[in-house]
Write an enzyme that holds these catalytic residues in place. Structure first.
Site, PDB file in Angstrom:
ATOM      1  N   SER A  60      -1.655 -43.099 -34.726  1.00  0.00           N
ATOM      2  CA  SER A  60      -1.942 -43.356 -33.668  1.00  0.00           C
ATOM      3  C   SER A  60      -1.073 -42.857 -32.387  1.00  0.00           C
ATOM      4  O   SER A  60      -1.487 -42.841 -31.158  1.00  0.00           O
ATOM      5  CB  SER A  60      -2.228 -45.008 -33.326  1.00  0.00           C
ATOM      6  OG  SER A  60      -3.319 -45.331 -33.902  1.00  0.00           O
ATOM      7  N   LYS A  63      -2.491 -40.693 -29.822  1.00  0.00           N
ATOM      8  CA  LYS A  63      -3.073 -41.076 -28.640  1.00  0.00           C
ATOM      9  C   LYS A  63      -2.320 -40.852 -27.166  1.00  0.00           C
ATOM     10  O   LYS A  63      -2.545 -41.144 -26.250  1.00  0.00           O
ATOM     11  CB  LYS A  63      -3.511 -42.680 -28.503  1.00  0.00           C
ATOM     12  CG  LYS A  63      -4.609 -42.977 -29.590  1.00  0.00           C
ATOM     13  CD  LYS A  63      -5.072 -44.368 -29.710  1.00  0.00           C
ATOM     14  CE  LYS A  63      -5.986 -44.880 -30.710  1.00  0.00           C
ATOM     15  NZ  LYS A  63      -5.294 -45.110 -31.894  1.00  0.00           N
ATOM     16  N   SER A 120      -4.032 -49.846 -29.015  1.00  0.00           N
ATOM     17  CA  SER A 120      -4.113 -48.740 -29.903  1.00  0.00           C
ATOM     18  C   SER A 120      -5.725 -48.668 -30.221  1.00  0.00           C
ATOM     19  O   SER A 120      -6.105 -48.394 -31.215  1.00  0.00           O
ATOM     20  CB  SER A 120      -3.443 -48.634 -31.053  1.00  0.00           C
ATOM     21  OG  SER A 120      -3.293 -47.163 -31.558  1.00  0.00           O
ATOM     22  N   LYS A 224       3.938 -45.583 -27.408  1.00  0.00           N
ATOM     23  CA  LYS A 224       2.936 -45.716 -28.422  1.00  0.00           C
ATOM     24  C   LYS A 224       3.457 -45.830 -29.823  1.00  0.00           C
ATOM     25  O   LYS A 224       4.406 -45.200 -30.349  1.00  0.00           O
ATOM     26  CB  LYS A 224       2.004 -44.513 -28.229  1.00  0.00           C
ATOM     27  CG  LYS A 224       0.865 -44.528 -29.060  1.00  0.00           C
ATOM     28  CD  LYS A 224      -0.328 -45.611 -28.344  1.00  0.00           C
ATOM     29  CE  LYS A 224      -1.277 -45.841 -29.448  1.00  0.00           C
ATOM     30  NZ  LYS A 224      -0.888 -46.762 -30.341  1.00  0.00           N
TER      31      LYS A 224
END
Length: 381
Positions: A60, A63, A120, A224
């Site tokens: 993730s 992202k 997320s 993130k």
């Protein structure tokens, strides 16, 4: 002329001698993550790298690029935070981390960005991608175009979430640091990435940040997390203290604790050992006389040059040398280089910055020159 000066400035700042800050290598810092990179935001200087260009799945952390394109769309006015996004069947079908959007459910861009950044949410990431580009596929093409623009030579995206362990979808620690740096240049992202706990759906859905550094690390600003069985535990961590911000990219850790420990170690190293020095002297720049011009002088100004990164032990040895001519001849265009500021630490040159004309001065015509001469003669009497 302004574009030429901008190009000269860029080359000048990029030509900082290697002695200013040496890149550290694998044996300088002990971290448990197999791949990592530490970068400073203003300069882009790499302070540590470990297998930093090794191709790896990033889960993730993908992202970061998704959010970068969303923030660009917000900043250029293509979308607004109040825009309504409608979840498609495809977006609602996403698994993994999500807020369980239903097909046809509507939320603002603001709320969806919050859900992507804090928890997320894969479903919100896809919904935003479709809203901005028309389809996830078109959005992914933009992601790859942006990666190429940023010089992310070891990155390829096949989706906007990182949810799927696709061998064709990969990046590296250095590229993650690059795109994270670009994202935090959009200050608006910190409205979301610094949230520890919040809610969505009018308080009906609780959000708790997957990045635990936000809770316990002094100065944490984001950014993130990511995990899949193939990628391991990944993290793009950012933190700022005293005007200096660092990005720690950590990939492939074998536990969540190890990714946070590795990021903390890297960030601590940056804050403990380096600082930014300004690229401007403490004294005011004197005006430069202009001959044969419609004005007698032009004021030199500093470009928006940010700073240069140095070891804290050398900060007390800084000195600045300003070189400006006594006089220039018109015409002078705004942005023309008039002189140079050179920054030293002891005898080591750290940076050279052009000093630019803060305004334009037109050249006198024949009549103007004649009038100026008459005035001078009159004053002489």
């Amino acid at each position: 002329m302004k574009r030429l000066i901008a190009a000269v400035l860029t080359l000048t700042l990029l030509s900082v001698p290697a002695a200013a800050v040496d890149t550290l290598y694998d044996d300088a810092i002990v971290i448990q993550a197999p791949s990592a990179c530490l970068m400073e935001k203003t300069t882009g200087q790499v302070l540590y790298e470990k297998n930093a260009h090794e191709h790896r799945p990033i889960a993730s952390v993908t992202k970061v690029m998704t959010l970068l394109l969303v923030m660009e769309a917000l900043d250029n006015g293509a979308v607004s935070r109040d825009d309504i996004v409608t979840a498609s069947k495809h977006a609602a079908s996403m698994g993994g981390s999500q807020i369980w959007l239903e097909e046809g459910e509507q939320m603002t861009v603001d709320e969806m960005v919050k859900c992507v950044t804090v928890v997320s949410a894969n479903d919100c990431a896809v919904a935003l991608a479709e809203h901005i580009a028309g389809s996830e596929e078109a959005f992914v093409q933009r992601m790859n175009d942006k990666a190429a623009q940023l010089g992310m030579a070891d990155t390829r995206f096949t989706n906007c979430t990182g949810l799927f362990d696709d061998p064709a979808h990969y990046s590296c620690a250095y590229d993650v640091a690059l795109m994270s740096r670009e994202l935090i240049l959009h200050e608006g992202i910190k409205d979301y990435s610094t949230i520890w706990m919040d809610t969505a759906r009018n308080g009906e859905f609780n959000l708790s940040n997957t990045n635990k550094l936000i809770y316990y690390y002094d100065g944490a600003t984001g950014l993130k997390t990511g995990f899949t069985s193939a990628a391991g535990y990944c993290l793009a961590a950012t933190a700022e203290r005293d005007g200096v911000e660092y990005i720690a990219a950590v990939l492939g850790a074998d536990s969540s604790d190890h990714r946070f420990d590795s990021a903390r170690t890297l960030l601590n190293h940056g804050f403990a050992n380096y600082t930014l020095c300004q690229l401007r002297a403490d004294t005011a720049l004197p005006p430069v006389r202009v001959s044969l011009g419609t004005a007698d002088s032009v004021q030199p100004v500093y470009p928006d040059a940010g700073g240069t990164l140095i070891e804290k032990t050398r900060a007390s040895d800084l000195r600045y040398e300003v070189e400006l001519p006594e006089q220039v001849t018109a015409p002078v265009a705004e942005g023309d280089q008039l002189g140079t500021l050179t920054v030293y630490a002891g005898e080591t040159e750290l940076a050279r910055v052009p000093l630019l004309a803060g305004g334009s001065v037109e050249r006198l015509g024949t009549f103007g020159v004649f009038t100026r001469m008459l005035n001078l003669l009159a004053c002489g009497d």
